[in-house]
Enzyme design. Sequence first.
Site, mmCIF file in Angstrom:
data_model
loop_
_atom_site.group_PDB
_atom_site.id
_atom_site.type_symbol
_atom_site.label_atom_id
_atom_site.label_comp_id
_atom_site.label_asym_id
_atom_site.label_seq_id
_atom_site.Cartn_x
_atom_site.Cartn_y
_atom_site.Cartn_z
ATOM 1 N N LYS A 94 0.083 -1.047 -0.086
ATOM 2 C CA LYS A 94 0.177 -0.095 0.190
ATOM 3 C C LYS A 94 0.898 1.360 0.082
ATOM 4 O O LYS A 94 1.482 0.980 0.589
ATOM 5 C CB LYS A 94 -0.777 0.059 0.824
ATOM 6 C CG LYS A 94 -1.892 -0.945 1.180
ATOM 7 C CD LYS A 94 -2.845 -1.002 2.917
ATOM 8 C CE LYS A 94 -3.625 -2.378 2.886
ATOM 9 N NZ LYS A 94 -4.161 -2.603 4.543
ATOM 10 N N TYR B 267 -5.669 5.543 -0.535
ATOM 11 C CA TYR B 267 -4.457 4.478 -0.709
ATOM 12 C C TYR B 267 -4.449 3.505 -1.775
ATOM 13 O O TYR B 267 -5.303 2.856 -2.327
ATOM 14 C CB TYR B 267 -4.027 4.155 0.509
ATOM 15 C CG TYR B 267 -5.163 3.400 0.540
ATOM 16 C CD1 TYR B 267 -5.522 1.273 0.760
ATOM 17 C CD2 TYR B 267 -6.504 3.598 1.522
ATOM 18 C CE1 TYR B 267 -6.563 0.499 1.273
ATOM 19 C CE2 TYR B 267 -6.983 3.003 1.762
ATOM 20 C CZ TYR B 267 -7.546 1.554 2.238
ATOM 21 O OH TYR B 267 -8.987 0.994 2.106
ATOM 22 N N ASP C 50 -13.224 -4.784 12.650
ATOM 23 C CA ASP C 50 -12.266 -4.850 13.517
ATOM 24 C C ASP C 50 -12.130 -4.852 14.354
ATOM 25 O O ASP C 50 -11.403 -5.373 15.879
ATOM 26 C CB ASP C 50 -11.951 -3.210 13.328
ATOM 27 C CG ASP C 50 -11.376 -3.143 12.179
ATOM 28 O OD1 ASP C 50 -11.271 -4.216 11.114
ATOM 29 O OD2 ASP C 50 -11.142 -1.826 11.654
#
Length: 193
Positions: free
Chosen positions: A74, A134, A172
Amino acid sequence: MPLNIVRHDLQGVLTVTPVRHADPRGFFSETWNAAEFAAHGIRTDFVQDNQSLSRDAGVLRGLHYQAPPAAQAKLVRVLRGAVLDVVVDIRRGSPTFGQHVKVELSAANWAQIYVPEGFAHGLLSLEPDTEVLYKVSAHYAPAQDAGIAWDDPDLGIDWGWPHDRLILSEKDRKHPRLADITSPFAYDPEPVG
């Protein structure tokens, strides 16, 4: 395209700050140039750009990675606002396995972070309405999508934010600790990128 490169203790993780050419109208900056980045050791073929908006400060995204054969490198930058960006080495056999790097990325400091394959990545929005863009080297692959607990005590990441005020997705909140997975990445002593 002059670049300011900071090499971190984690092999292949770089902070890259492109030059901004300013004049009375504003500025211009080349944020990605394959030839120039390759001259600095970053030889990654990016295939997709992703953009996220975090409406509130305290949004934590991560720690994410994609397993092979869809592993992703990335290149992360902030378009508006600021983030605390965290990269964790999850390569089996690496001398820095389980260690992390923290970098503040913001629209003001213009810094980007390059995250090679073999690292988990996360970020925390430090300001409301923070936008992140990104590049990734592999397309999203749900079957290879994985993560590590942002609060794994073995990692010792100080996010600098009260844990009870963090905003996380349900996904998450459920990632395992690093010690509870078998990392799909093996350490390669050759430079990454």
